[in-house]
Design a protein around this motif. Structure first.
Motif, PDB file in Angstrom:
ATOM      1  N   THR A 168       0.789  -1.237   0.000  1.00 35.11           N
ATOM      2  CA  THR A 168       0.000   0.000   0.000  1.00 35.11           C
ATOM      3  C   THR A 168       0.820   1.286   0.000  1.00 35.11           C
ATOM      4  OG1 THR A 168      -0.098   0.221   2.419  1.00 35.11           O
ATOM      5  CG2 THR A 168      -1.723  -1.243   1.379  1.00 35.11           C
ATOM      6  N   GLU A 170       1.889   2.456   2.792  1.00 37.83           N
ATOM      7  CA  GLU A 170       1.645   3.007   4.117  1.00 37.83           C
ATOM      8  C   GLU A 170       2.475   2.267   5.177  1.00 37.83           C
ATOM      9  OE1 GLU A 170      -0.208   5.642   4.531  1.00 37.83           O
ATOM     10  OE2 GLU A 170      -0.958   5.703   2.473  1.00 37.83           O
ATOM     11  N   GLY A 217      -5.184   0.898   3.817  1.00 40.10           N
ATOM     12  CA  GLY A 217      -4.728   1.316   2.495  1.00 40.10           C
ATOM     13  C   GLY A 217      -5.240   0.348   1.449  1.00 40.10           C
ATOM     14  N   ALA A 218      -4.736   0.510   0.248  1.00 37.86           N
ATOM     15  CA  ALA A 218      -5.158  -0.326  -0.872  1.00 37.86           C
ATOM     16  C   ALA A 218      -3.942  -0.711  -1.703  1.00 37.86           C
ATOM     17  CB  ALA A 218      -6.175   0.410  -1.733  1.00 37.86           C
ATOM     18  N   VAL A 219      -4.050  -1.815  -2.403  1.00 37.97           N
ATOM     19  CA  VAL A 219      -2.953  -2.313  -3.230  1.00 37.97           C
ATOM     20  C   VAL A 219      -2.634  -1.297  -4.323  1.00 37.97           C
ATOM     21  CG1 VAL A 219      -2.259  -4.132  -4.832  1.00 37.97           C
ATOM     22  CG2 VAL A 219      -3.568  -4.716  -2.769  1.00 37.97           C
ATOM     23  N   THR A 220      -1.366  -0.909  -4.399  1.00 36.45           N
ATOM     24  CA  THR A 220      -0.936   0.060  -5.401  1.00 36.45           C
ATOM     25  C   THR A 220      -0.771  -0.616  -6.759  1.00 36.45           C
ATOM     26  OG1 THR A 220       1.410  -0.347  -5.011  1.00 36.45           O
ATOM     27  CG2 THR A 220       0.324   1.320  -3.612  1.00 36.45           C
ATOM     28  N   SER A 232      -6.093  -1.297  -6.013  1.00 35.43           N
ATOM     29  CA  SER A 232      -7.161  -0.729  -5.178  1.00 35.43           C
ATOM     30  C   SER A 232      -7.841  -1.747  -4.262  1.00 35.43           C
ATOM     31  CB  SER A 232      -8.230  -0.012  -6.017  1.00 35.43           C
ATOM     32  OG  SER A 232      -7.641   1.041  -6.765  1.00 35.43           O
ATOM     33  N   VAL A 235      -6.590  -3.328   2.068  1.00 39.03           N
ATOM     34  CA  VAL A 235      -5.650  -4.079   2.915  1.00 39.03           C
ATOM     35  C   VAL A 235      -5.864  -3.652   4.358  1.00 39.03           C
ATOM     36  CG1 VAL A 235      -3.220  -4.575   3.405  1.00 39.03           C
ATOM     37  CG2 VAL A 235      -3.960  -4.187   1.032  1.00 39.03           C
TER      38      VAL A 235
END
Length: 502
Positions: A168, A170, A217-220, A232, A235
């Motif tokens: 992510t 993050e 967060g979300a998968v980049t 997106s 996670v």
């Protein structure tokens, strides 16, 4: 509308496992890969963050998507866990500056533990409970022994935190791991970083805190390209393997005690209220208002692996010994191993007495003892260590309502039976023994609303069996356990001096 699934991946000491789970909590695909641990010198245990942690995540995820034949877009959320607490310094771009320093089996910071206890212990009781499981002494060790690494460190991550960062971008640490292992860098409430110890680590170098079921967060797009997941994909915060494993064992009520059988043995007892302890690690659990007390032995399954490698070959056909062969040898001995007693402290010990200089031993050896007796004594030593922890929990006033057994070691029915006999306890074993990765998938399902609470998610866990003690063995094991305790106390000075000669 296509079915949606959640993915859970756990990075363990010697292997990584993953699952895909449907909306009912049923596993539809499993995958695992093995890896090794580096030991550059005695007491130092490390792993490469990219070559082991991240590569394992990629391999396991690829295998799960291939075996399940689902589209990446059908993965509703991802949850990860890993051996914890690890120490991985990364630069501002998230690039590791050295191999990750592992959890309590790594005892490099023994001198720093003693120093911090002397320096701050009078004012902060949490410092008096520091152990090889604690992060702060290892950060002090890093500053002193690798100052060039510390000077470049932007953030200190754990293994699970590194996976979340790679997925992510993050930098996040879950509240469970922070409150259990980051004292005194965490404040007394365990939910925010303290500014009282900037000389150990300023809060600016620590990750953002989050709850274990919280989407962080979300998968980049870059991570999607490397893993095969859809960009997106949400996670949730990473967590310690044991905390995720507790969910896979079915822990959902106060008084539930998880015993996790792995390379080491870990314990988590869910408690009704926030607790204090100088022998265990009190912490928050996965959600606000939930609490736990954790503990861990430094070695257990690792003893079996050590002995298997030591023996090398089977008598007769000369084939390499497997784990089942070691268990078969132990079956040929008897309870009490013909008067042979072992101490399991081959990598020091964590709870219940925090002694990184403790060492293993066989006591009572004679020329008549066999390798079958040695195998039996090692399995019983694991059980004595588990009993030592359970009795210490009860002595501190923590009620144990039921014991939930989980982890790869539960496949060793002899070991589990010996633990029940030695500890005089019943143990419930879940149907699915894949472990922490299932707990991660359940956390992810809560994070995106598939389940409205963690209790609802964990209620999907079913149990296959209850292992009950053989009451006829209780007098014998009570006597041997008393000798086990006395053996450590009476040999501690000797083994501490021997440890100094390593």
């Amino acid at each position: 509308m296509a079915e949606r699934y959640t993915l859970g991946v756990d990075i363990g000491t010697s292997s990584s496992k993953g699952v895909l789970v449907d909306r009912a909590g049923v596993i539809i695909a499993e995958a695992s890969v093995a890896h090794t641990v580096d030991m550059p010198r005695a007491g130092f245990f490390e792993q490469d963050a990219d070559a082991v942690w991240w590569q394992d995540f990629r391999d396991v995820t690829e295998a799960l998507l291939t075996r399940s034949r689902i589209a990446p877009e059908q993965v509703a959320a991802v949850g990860v866990s890993a051996i914890a607490p690890c120490v991985l310094p990364v630069d501002a771009a998230g690039v590791p500056l050295r191999p990750g320093i592992l959890y309590g089996i790594d005892t490099r910071a023994t001198a720093e533990i003693d120093e911090l206890a002397e320096r701050y212990g009078a004012a902060d009781e949490r410092v008096r409970a520091l152990s090889s499981q604690s992060v702060a002494p290892k950060l002090l060790w890093l500053q002193r022994h690798e100052p060039e690494v510390w000077a470049k460190t932007h953030t200190v991550l754990g293994a699970e935190g590194y996976l979340v960062r790679k997925l992510t971008g993050e930098s996040v640490l879950d509240v469970y791991d922070a409150s259990a292992a980051y004292a005194p860098l965490i404040d007394g409430r365990g939910t925010r970083w303290s500014a009282d110890y900037p000389e150990l680590c300023p809060p600016s170098r620590l990750p953002t805190l989050a709850w274990g079921c919280e989407v962080v967060g979300a998968v980049t797009p870059d991570a999607a390209a490397q893993t095969g997941l859809a960009a997106s994909t949400p996670v949730v915060a990473g967590t310690a393997d044991a905390a995720a494993e507790a969910l896979s064992a079915g822990m959902r009520q106060d008084g539930d005690l998880m015993v996790m059988y792995g390379t080491s043995t870990f314990f988590i007892l869910r408690t009704a209220l926030a607790a204090t302890s100088t022998r265990f690690w009190p912490s928050h659990f996965h959600e606000p208002g939930t609490y736990a007390v954790a503990g861990g032995m430094a070695t257990s399954g690792g003893l079996v692996a050590w002995f298997r490698e030591l023996l090398g070959r089977r008598v007769g056909d000369g084939a390499e010994l497997g784990y089942d062969d070691v268990t078969a040898l132990a079956r040929e001995s008897v309870p009490g191993a013909h008067g042979l007693l072992a101490l399991p402290y081959f990598a020091g010990e964590r709870t219940p007495f925090f002694d990184p200089l403790a060492r293993g031993a066989f006591l009572g050896l004679t020329l008549r003892h066999t390798r079958e007796d040695l195998c039996r004594a090692l399995l019983e030593a694991i059980a004595y260590g588990i009993r030592d922890n359970i009795e210490a929990l009860r002595a501190e006033g923590f009620p144990v309502r039921q014991v939930l057994a989980v982890g790869g070691g539960t496949q060793n029915d002899l070991l589990v039976q010996i633990v029940s006999d030695v500890c005089d306890i019943e143990q419930r074993i879940p149907v699915q023994t894949v472990g922490a990765s299932l707990g991660d998938a359940l956390r992810a399902a809560v994070g995106v609303g598939i389940f409205d609470s963690l209790t609802a998610a964990v209620s999907t866990v079913e149990h296959q069996a209850t292992v009950r003690p053989d009451e006829s063995l209780k007098p014998r094991y009570d006597e041997l356990f008393a000798l086990y305790r006395a053996s450590y106390r009476q040999t501690a000075d000797i083994v501490h001096r021997l440890a100094g000669l390593e």
